[in-house]
Design an enzyme around this catalytic site. Structure first.
Site, PDB file in Angstrom:
ATOM      1  N   GLY A  18       0.810  -1.219   0.000  1.00 49.73           N
ATOM      2  CA  GLY A  18       0.000   0.000   0.000  1.00 49.73           C
ATOM      3  C   GLY A  18       0.841   1.266   0.000  1.00 49.73           C
ATOM      4  N   ASP A  19       0.173   2.397  -0.215  1.00 53.95           N
ATOM      5  CA  ASP A  19       0.808   3.716  -0.181  1.00 53.95           C
ATOM      6  C   ASP A  19       1.911   3.880  -1.227  1.00 53.95           C
ATOM      7  OD1 ASP A  19      -0.853   4.242   1.979  1.00 53.95           O
ATOM      8  OD2 ASP A  19       0.631   3.510   3.419  1.00 53.95           O
ATOM      9  N   LYS A  22      -0.675   5.424  -5.634  1.00 49.17           N
ATOM     10  CA  LYS A  22      -1.750   5.132  -6.606  1.00 49.17           C
ATOM     11  C   LYS A  22      -2.585   6.379  -6.894  1.00 49.17           C
ATOM     12  CE  LYS A  22      -3.197   1.993  -3.676  1.00 49.17           C
ATOM     13  NZ  LYS A  22      -2.089   1.904  -2.711  1.00 49.17           N
ATOM     14  N   ASN A  49     -10.188   2.546   4.811  1.00 50.69           N
ATOM     15  CA  ASN A  49      -8.811   2.208   5.222  1.00 50.69           C
ATOM     16  C   ASN A  49      -7.803   2.799   4.238  1.00 50.69           C
ATOM     17  OD1 ASN A  49      -9.747   0.425   3.239  1.00 50.69           O
ATOM     18  ND2 ASN A  49      -8.727  -1.378   4.061  1.00 50.69           N
ATOM     19  N   HIS A  52      -5.523   7.895  -0.306  1.00 51.10           N
ATOM     20  CA  HIS A  52      -4.869   8.191  -1.576  1.00 51.10           C
ATOM     21  C   HIS A  52      -4.657   9.699  -1.670  1.00 51.10           C
ATOM     22  CE1 HIS A  52      -6.631   4.212  -3.357  1.00 51.10           C
ATOM     23  NE2 HIS A  52      -5.844   4.025  -2.326  1.00 51.10           N
ATOM     24  N   THR A 254      -5.244  -7.084   4.564  1.00 50.76           N
ATOM     25  CA  THR A 254      -6.578  -6.512   4.686  1.00 50.76           C
ATOM     26  C   THR A 254      -7.592  -7.613   4.328  1.00 50.76           C
ATOM     27  OG1 THR A 254      -7.938  -4.604   4.130  1.00 50.76           O
ATOM     28  CG2 THR A 254      -6.676  -5.556   2.305  1.00 50.76           C
ATOM     29  N   THR A 344      -4.010   7.019   9.133  1.00 52.14           N
ATOM     30  CA  THR A 344      -3.875   6.891  10.587  1.00 52.14           C
ATOM     31  C   THR A 344      -2.740   7.724  11.175  1.00 52.14           C
ATOM     32  OG1 THR A 344      -2.393   5.018  10.294  1.00 52.14           O
ATOM     33  CG2 THR A 344      -4.744   4.512  10.528  1.00 52.14           C
ATOM     34  N   GLY A 345      -1.848   8.240  10.336  1.00 47.42           N
ATOM     35  CA  GLY A 345      -0.717   9.018  10.835  1.00 47.42           C
ATOM     36  C   GLY A 345       0.396   8.154  11.417  1.00 47.42           C
ATOM     37  N   ARG A 348       5.275   4.659   8.854  1.00 52.02           N
ATOM     38  CA  ARG A 348       5.364   3.503   7.959  1.00 52.02           C
ATOM     39  C   ARG A 348       6.762   2.914   8.090  1.00 52.02           C
ATOM     40  NH1 ARG A 348       3.166   7.024   2.895  1.00 52.02           N
ATOM     41  NH2 ARG A 348       0.955   7.039   3.403  1.00 52.02           N
ATOM     42  N   LYS A 374       8.419   7.964  -6.118  1.00 55.09           N
ATOM     43  CA  LYS A 374       9.285   8.414  -5.023  1.00 55.09           C
ATOM     44  C   LYS A 374      10.766   8.139  -5.254  1.00 55.09           C
ATOM     45  CE  LYS A 374       6.891   9.125  -1.156  1.00 55.09           C
ATOM     46  NZ  LYS A 374       6.098   9.015   0.063  1.00 55.09           N
ATOM     47  N   GLY A 452       7.976  13.382  -7.733  1.00 58.11           N
ATOM     48  CA  GLY A 452       7.474  14.303  -6.717  1.00 58.11           C
ATOM     49  C   GLY A 452       5.992  14.060  -6.531  1.00 58.11           C
TER      50      GLY A 452
HETATM   51  P1  GDP Z   1      -1.568   5.635  -2.204  1.00 59.51           P
HETATM   52  O1  GDP Z   1      -2.309   5.138  -1.018  1.00 59.51           O
HETATM   53  O2  GDP Z   1      -0.949   4.530  -2.997  1.00 59.51           O
HETATM   54  O3  GDP Z   1      -2.366   6.570  -3.062  1.00 59.51           O
HETATM   55  O4  GDP Z   1      -0.334   6.476  -1.632  1.00 59.51           O
HETATM   56  P2  GDP Z   1      -0.389   7.540  -0.418  1.00 59.51           P
HETATM   57  O5  GDP Z   1      -1.062   8.763  -0.887  1.00 59.51           O
HETATM   58  O6  GDP Z   1      -0.881   6.906   0.816  1.00 59.51           O
HETATM   59  O7  GDP Z   1       1.154   7.753  -0.170  1.00 59.51           O
HETATM   60  C1  GDP Z   1       2.010   8.220  -1.160  1.00 59.51           C
HETATM   61  C2  GDP Z   1       2.622   9.559  -0.688  1.00 59.51           C
HETATM   62  O8  GDP Z   1       3.719   9.882  -1.497  1.00 59.51           O
HETATM   63  C3  GDP Z   1       1.667  10.713  -0.804  1.00 59.51           C
HETATM   64  O9  GDP Z   1       1.949  11.642   0.222  1.00 59.51           O
HETATM   65  C4  GDP Z   1       2.003  11.320  -2.165  1.00 59.51           C
HETATM   66  O10 GDP Z   1       1.705  12.698  -2.248  1.00 59.51           O
HETATM   67  C5  GDP Z   1       3.486  11.102  -2.206  1.00 59.51           C
HETATM   68  N1  GDP Z   1       4.079  10.855  -3.539  1.00 59.51           N
HETATM   69  C6  GDP Z   1       3.551  10.146  -4.563  1.00 59.51           C
HETATM   70  N2  GDP Z   1       4.459  10.064  -5.566  1.00 59.51           N
HETATM   71  C7  GDP Z   1       5.563  10.710  -5.143  1.00 59.51           C
HETATM   72  C8  GDP Z   1       6.852  10.933  -5.709  1.00 59.51           C
HETATM   73  O11 GDP Z   1       7.177  10.494  -6.801  1.00 59.51           O
HETATM   74  N3  GDP Z   1       7.755  11.639  -4.946  1.00 59.51           N
HETATM   75  C9  GDP Z   1       7.435  12.118  -3.720  1.00 59.51           C
HETATM   76  N4  GDP Z   1       8.372  12.789  -3.056  1.00 59.51           N
HETATM   77  N5  GDP Z   1       6.235  11.922  -3.157  1.00 59.51           N
HETATM   78  C10 GDP Z   1       5.323  11.216  -3.856  1.00 59.51           C
HETATM   79  P1  IMO Z   2      -3.833   2.561   0.582  1.00 55.61           P
HETATM   80  O1  IMO Z   2      -4.995   2.348  -0.344  1.00 55.61           O
HETATM   81  C1  IMO Z   2      -1.218   0.914   3.659  1.00 55.61           C
HETATM   82  C2  IMO Z   2      -2.968  -2.116   6.295  1.00 55.61           C
HETATM   83  C3  IMO Z   2      -3.138  -1.789   7.768  1.00 55.61           C
HETATM   84  C4  IMO Z   2      -3.003  -3.176   8.375  1.00 55.61           C
HETATM   85  C5  IMO Z   2      -3.704  -4.061   7.360  1.00 55.61           C
HETATM   86  C6  IMO Z   2      -5.158  -4.376   7.692  1.00 55.61           C
HETATM   87  O2  IMO Z   2      -3.720   3.941   1.095  1.00 55.61           O
HETATM   88  O3  IMO Z   2      -2.584   2.029  -0.023  1.00 55.61           O
HETATM   89  P2  IMO Z   2      -7.414  -3.003   7.577  1.00 55.61           P
HETATM   90  O4  IMO Z   2      -7.816  -1.740   8.238  1.00 55.61           O
HETATM   91  O5  IMO Z   2      -7.465  -2.965   6.090  1.00 55.61           O
HETATM   92  O6  IMO Z   2      -8.122  -4.202   8.115  1.00 55.61           O
HETATM   93  O7  IMO Z   2      -5.867  -3.196   7.993  1.00 55.61           O
HETATM   94  O8  IMO Z   2      -3.646  -3.366   6.119  1.00 55.61           O
HETATM   95  N1  IMO Z   2      -3.589  -1.161   5.358  1.00 55.61           N
HETATM   96  C7  IMO Z   2      -2.903  -0.301   4.598  1.00 55.61           C
HETATM   97  N2  IMO Z   2      -1.588  -0.014   4.560  1.00 55.61           N
HETATM   98  N3  IMO Z   2      -2.055   1.522   2.806  1.00 55.61           N
HETATM   99  C8  IMO Z   2      -3.367   1.226   2.808  1.00 55.61           C
HETATM  100  O9  IMO Z   2      -4.234   1.687   1.882  1.00 55.61           O
HETATM  101  C9  IMO Z   2      -3.864   0.306   3.773  1.00 55.61           C
HETATM  102  N4  IMO Z   2      -5.080  -0.172   4.075  1.00 55.61           N
HETATM  103  C10 IMO Z   2      -4.903  -1.084   5.038  1.00 55.61           C
HETATM  104  O10 IMO Z   2      -2.125  -0.921   8.206  1.00 55.61           O
HETATM  105  O11 IMO Z   2      -1.655  -3.568   8.400  1.00 55.61           O
HETATM  106 MG    MG Z   3      -2.288   5.390   1.072  1.00 57.21          MG
END
Ligand code: GDP
Ligand code: IMO
Ligand code: MG
Length: 462
Positions: A18-19, A22, A49, A52, A254, A344-345, A348, A374, A452
Site C-alpha cells: 500500500g501507499d 496510486k 482504510n 490516496h 486486509t 492513521t498518521g 510507515r 518516489k 514528486g
Molecule cells: P496511495 O495510497 O498509494 O495513493 O499512496 P499515499 O497517498 O498513501 O502515499 C504516497 C505519498 O507519497 C503521498 O503523500 C504522495 O503525495 C506522495 N508521492 C507520490 N508520488 C511521489 C513521488 O514520486 N515523490 C514524492 N516525493 N512523493 C510522492
Molecule cells: P492505501 O490504499 C497501507 C494495512 C493496515 C493493516 C492491514 C489491515 O492507502 O494504499 P485493515 O484496516 O485494512 O483491516 O488493515 O492493512 N492497510 C494499509 N496499509 N495503505 C493502505 O491503503 C492500507 N489499508 C490497510 O495498516 O496492516
Molecule cells: Mg495510502
C-alpha cells in the site's frame, strides 16, 4: 490472441503493502487522458482504510472512499460493488472537495451492491484487535475486517440498495445492530458505551441521508453501458498486492482482494475486459501495520520502534539517511519520504526494494507496465540496496517469508536533486542503471517515473 489495446479497462493497483502513490498516478493519468477520452474511474475494493493523496498547487487532498478521478470535471467516478462504504468518512471527503470539484455530485456514482459500514462493526473490530494481543494486525480501525466478514457470512451486512429506502434501512439497521451487540456482549463480554454509540449513530444516519441523495447504480450494467459508449474505465485499487486477503502476507493483510482479479469480482467485469495493468511501486518499500517485512531497514528493532513511536517522537531526531546504523537510516528514510500513514498518521516501516516480492506481485496481477514512484526520495543516499533473492529460496513462499534472508545488490546513489524532473534525458546515470536493473529483472517496462507528489512531477518513459 486478441489485441489488448481494444480492451477498455485499465487496472491501476499497488504492488507492495500500500501507499505506493496510486492516488497520484490516477490523478495524473486522468488529467492527461481526459482531454481526449471519456473516462470512468472505478474503485473496486477496500474502504476508508485507504488513503490516496493527491497534491496540486498548494493543496493536498486525501481520498479514502471517493475515487481519485473526482478532481477532473469530465470524468465519472464509481464506488464499486466490492467497496465497503463508510458514509461518515465519505461525507467528510465530499465536504473537503466541494470547492475544488463543484461537479462532484453529477460525476459520482455508487454501486447499489456495495456494503455500508455500520457503527457497531467498528466496536467489534476494536475488541477483536485487543483480543488478538501480540498477534494483532494493526488495522486502520475502519471496520474493514468485520464488514467484509459480515458480507461473506451473508448475515449482518447492509447493502447500499437496502440503505436507499428509509423504511427498509431502519429495520435492517436495527437487526444488524442487535446482532452486533449480542456478539459484543456474548462472545467478547464487552458492554459498549451506549451514549458514545448514539453519537456515532447520529453521524452515521447523517451519512446515510447523504448517500440516499447520490446516484445509486447497478454496478455491472453501469460499467457495461460505459464500455459500450466508448468510455475508458480505470479500475482503481486500494491497499496493495501484499495486503491481499488470500495471496498477501497473511495474516497481516486486509480483508479484500487487492489484485487485478479483485477488479473483476469487485466491479462485475470479466477477466477478458482487462487490457493494461499498471503496477505502481515505490523505489523502496514501506509497510504500515504488523507482519513480516524481509527487507525492513533495521529489522525487528525497527519494527518495534515504529509501533512504539509517533511522528512527533521522530520529528527532531535529524538522523542521516546514510547513517551506518540501520535503525537510524530507516528512520531517516521515513522522514525524507514523509512516510506517515495518510489515514492513521502511523509511522510507515521502511525497507529496500524487494525483487522476489515485486516479481510475485507482478505475476499475480499480470502487470503489463510499471509506474515507479518516489525515486526522488533516494536522491541523497550514498548507496541503494536491492534484494535480488532470498538465501536458499528460489520462489516466494508466503508461509516461509518470515524466515527469508534477503541477499542484496548495492547500487551507487546519484547524489543529485531530481525532484520534479520531467525528462528522461535529465536523469543521472546511476538512477538510470537502478531503473534499468528493475526493468531487466522483472521483465516489465517502466512507463512512468514519478519524481514528486505533484501531478506534473513525472517522467513519461514510453
Ligand atoms: P496511495 O495510497 O498509494 O495513493 O499512496 P499515499 O497517498 O498513501 O502515499 C504516497 C505519498 O507519497 C503521498 O503523500 C504522495 O503525495 C506522495 N508521492 C507520490 N508520488 C511521489 C513521488 O514520486 N515523490 C514524492 N516525493 N512523493 C510522492
Ligand atoms: P492505501 O490504499 C497501507 C494495512 C493496515 C493493516 C492491514 C489491515 O492507502 O494504499 P485493515 O484496516 O485494512 O483491516 O488493515 O492493512 N492497510 C494499509 N496499509 N495503505 C493502505 O491503503 C492500507 N489499508 C490497510 O495498516 O496492516
Ligand atoms: Mg495510502
Amino acid at each position: 490472441m486478441s489485441d489488448n489495446k481494444k480492451k477498455r479497462v485499465s487496472v491501476i493497483l499497488g504492488l507492495q503493502w500500500g501507499d505506493e502513490g496510486k492516488g497520484k498516478f490516477i490523478d495524473y493519468l486522468v488529467s492527461t487522458l481526459s482531454e481526449t477520452q471519456k473516462l470512468l474511474v472505478a474503485r473496486f475494493q477496500g474502504g476508508s482504510n485507504a488513503g490516496h493523496s493527491i497534491e496540486f498547487g498548494n493543496r493536498k487532498v486525501v481520498f479514502h472512499s471517493i475515487p481519485s478521478g473526482i478532481l477532473e470535471k469530465n470524468t465519472k467516478n464509481l464506488v464499486g460493488a466490492g467497496v465497503n462504504i463508510d458514509v461518515v468518512s465519505m461525507k467528510k471527503e465530499i465536504a473537503e472537495i466541494k470547492d475544488i470539484a463543484p461537479w462532484w455530485k453529477e460525476n459520482l456514482f455508487i454501486a447499489k451492491e456495495a456494503t455500508v459500514v455500520v457503527p457497531t462493526a467498528k466496536l467489534i473490530e476494536a475488541v477483536q484487535e485487543s483480543e488478538r494481543g501480540g498477534g494483532r494486525i494493526g488495522t486502520t480501525n475502519k471496520a474493514i475486517g468485520p464488514t467484509y466478514g459480515d458480507f461473506y457470512s451473508r448475515t449482518d451486512d447492509l447493502a447500499v440498495y437496502e440503505a436507499e429506502d428509509d423504511k427498509v434501512f431502519h429495520k435492517r439497521y436495527e437487526e444488524i445492530k442487535e446482532s452486533h451487540l449480542k456478539t459484543l456482549s456474548g462472545k467478547y463480554n464487552f458492554q459498549p458505551d451506549l451514549k458514545a454509540l448514539a453519537e456515532e449513530e447520529e453521524k452515521f444516519f447523517d451519512g446515510v441521508a447523504l448517500l440516499q441523495t447520490l446516484n445509486i447504480v447497478p454496478c455491472h450494467s453501469f460499467l457495461q453501458t460505459a464500455l459500450k459508449n466508448g468510455e475508458q474505465v480505470i479500475a482503481e485499487g486500494a491497499q496493495g498486492t501484499l495486503l491481499d486477503v488470500r495471496f498477501g502476507t497473511r495474516r497481516g493483510v486486509t480483508s479484500s482482494h487487492t489484485t487485478s482479479a479483485g477488479a473483476c469480482v469487485g466491479l462485475g467485469l470479466a477477466p477478458s475486459d482487462i487490457g493494461t495493468v499498471l503496477g505502481v511501486c515505490k523505489a523502496y518499500v514501506t509497510r504500515v501495520g504488523n507482519g513480516c517485512f524481509p527487507t525492513e531497514i533495521g529489522g525487528q528493532e525497527a519494527d518495534k520502534w515504529s509501533t512504539t513511536h509517533t511522528r512527533a517522537d521522530e520529528e527532531n531526531l535529524n538522523y542521516d539517511v546514510n547513517d551506518s546504523v540501520p535503525l537510524k537510516q530507516g528512520i531517516a528514510l521515513r522522514g525524507l519520504g514523509n512516510e506517515y500513514g495518510a489515514t492513521t498518521g502511523r509511522p510507515r516501516r521502511t525497507g529496500w526494494l524487494d525483487l522476489p516480492l515485486l516479481k510475485y506481485a507482478i505475476a499475480l496481477n499480470g502487470v503489463t507496465e510499471l509506474g515507479i514512484t518516489k525515486i526522488d526520495i533516494l536522491d541523497t543516499l550514498n548507496e541503494i540496496a536491492v534484494c535480488t533473492h532470498y538465501e536458499g529460496q528460489d520462489e516466494v513462499d508466503i508461509s516461509k517469508l518470515a524466515e527469508a534472508k534477503p541477499v542484496y545488490k548495492i547500487f551507487p546513489g546519484w547524489k543529485k536533486d531530481t525532484k520534479g524532473f520531467t525528462s528522461l534525458a535529465d536523469i543521472p546515470k546511476e538512477m538510470k542503471d537502478y531503473l534499468d536493473f528493475i526493468e531487466v529483472e522483472t521483465g516489465v517496462p517502466i512507463s512512468f517515473i514519478s519524481t514528486g507528489p505533484k501531478r506534473d512531477e513525472i517522467i513519461k518513459k514510453v
